[in-house]
Design an enzyme around this catalytic site. Sequence first.
Site, mmCIF file in Angstrom:
data_model
loop_
_atom_site.group_PDB
_atom_site.id
_atom_site.type_symbol
_atom_site.label_atom_id
_atom_site.label_comp_id
_atom_site.label_asym_id
_atom_site.label_seq_id
_atom_site.Cartn_x
_atom_site.Cartn_y
_atom_site.Cartn_z
ATOM 1 N N ASP A 167 0.834 -1.197 0.000
ATOM 2 C CA ASP A 167 0.000 0.000 0.000
ATOM 3 C C ASP A 167 0.873 1.254 0.000
ATOM 4 O OD1 ASP A 167 -2.341 1.492 0.125
ATOM 5 O OD2 ASP A 167 -3.218 0.260 1.700
ATOM 6 N N GLU A 171 0.204 -0.183 -5.278
ATOM 7 C CA GLU A 171 -0.812 0.866 -5.393
ATOM 8 C C GLU A 171 -0.150 2.172 -5.838
ATOM 9 O OE1 GLU A 171 -4.066 1.151 -2.702
ATOM 10 O OE2 GLU A 171 -3.714 -0.817 -1.828
ATOM 11 N N ASP A 225 -10.535 2.841 -3.390
ATOM 12 C CA ASP A 225 -11.023 1.555 -2.870
ATOM 13 C C ASP A 225 -12.446 1.239 -3.321
ATOM 14 O OD1 ASP A 225 -8.679 1.761 -1.550
ATOM 15 O OD2 ASP A 225 -9.533 1.711 0.473
HETATM 16 C C1 GAL Z 1 -6.236 1.275 1.356
HETATM 17 C C2 GAL Z 1 -6.126 0.267 0.247
HETATM 18 C C3 GAL Z 1 -7.172 -0.774 0.557
HETATM 19 C C4 GAL Z 1 -6.821 -1.443 1.865
HETATM 20 C C5 GAL Z 1 -6.681 -0.395 2.973
HETATM 21 C C6 GAL Z 1 -6.138 -1.006 4.239
HETATM 22 O O1 GAL Z 1 -5.486 2.354 1.059
HETATM 23 O O2 GAL Z 1 -6.358 0.886 -0.989
HETATM 24 O O3 GAL Z 1 -7.251 -1.706 -0.493
HETATM 25 O O4 GAL Z 1 -5.646 -2.172 1.711
HETATM 26 O O5 GAL Z 1 -5.848 0.657 2.580
HETATM 27 O O6 GAL Z 1 -5.967 -0.081 5.259
#
Ligand code: GAL
Length: 420
Positions: A167, A200, A228
Amino acid sequence: MGTAAGSWRGAALAWALALLAAGGRVGALENGLARTPTMGWLHWERFLCSTDCAGEPLSCISEQLFMQMADLMVSDGWKDVGYEFVCIDDCWMAMTRDDQGRLQPDPERFPSGIRKLADYVHSKGLKLGIYGDVGNKTCAGFPGSYGYYDLDAQTFADWGVDLLKFDGCNYGTLDQLAEGYRNMSLALNNTGRSIVYSCEWPLYMRPMQKPNYTEIKHYCNHWRNYGDIYDAWNSVKNILDWTALHQDSIVDIAGPGGWNDPDMLVIGNFGLSWDQQLTQMALWAIMAAPLLMSNDLRHVSPQAKWLLQNKEDNNFELWERPLSRGAYAVAVLNRQEIGGPQIFSFSTSFLGNGLACNPVCSIQQILPTSEDWGLHNWVSFLNVEVNPTGTVLLKVVVITEPPDEKLVMNMNKNPSPDIL
Ligand code: GAL
């Protein structure tokens, strides 16, 4: 009349193959992985960051949850159709590193440790995914990998991890973001273990800078471009709109070794209607997306399971015409002109706009031979074998009287051999 239930899957495959061909032109991460889009299960959308195992024993992020999902991936046929990775998302860690600086799992929720969990998942013929963050902290506030890329990559490799979702929260500068994603890729490669690298990177850099997808594909096996996903049609629509708008910069890059990731499949949860679930499946296939389900495999409806497990990529067409007295003529046509007879599996909920077998219908095969297929309800699945270029013709008659319990039991216990 005339629905072509099978044709979108054919189109999806054709598109995916076109993308595969297109992708061959671009240099991919040379770790030999993700030759086709990754398939598996990922906890985030459905289970989020529940750490309260006393209050929520069935849904907290714990080794038990992942072991149960691994069990079901095998016993319920998910593995057989290609879902291979059981993936942990955020919130698995303890709040601090150990005395040697290594990440460690929360000791109460993962008492056996990740190595043991990986062993368990591997013993089922599956692979284990884990989560980390390029910055100082994960999005949920657990320790990030900044300054620890080599150590964390080695820790994951030592544990037997097979995929890392990395992430991009709390990353500092844009240069640090890019450098972090590159360094973790190299660190994973240096461990010598095959670890799929899910990034990401473009999502976090996009507000400030246009992503260089050639570079991203050089380091990552897949990459999130957009925010998300939620269990809502609006969220699926937003992802599709974004993809349509940016297709010129993202379509050509996808191919063996590197894929655009529009985020998890939310099929089998609460928020999407049946038609919307069909749309997510079809469009994720068309986008050649990783297929990472985020649902509760302990409670997936037969319909959603059928959709998620459907491997059909053939040339079947399903035609129907309403007849008098609540009956339907249904023709299953196999347009394939190569190979032998093929089986087309479909849900009776496709018939008569979902009404033909609701609550119950009787089905008779008219052609090629006359056969009584007995009683079915709206959650039945038909398995119809059809010769190349041939057709099986069925007559489906709606039964509006509520069936007595004995009949329904017979129906469920003794399906005809042609019927699943
Ligand atoms: C977000 C990510 C999600 C999930 C989340 C966990 O930024 O895009 O898919 O992993 O964090 O905290």
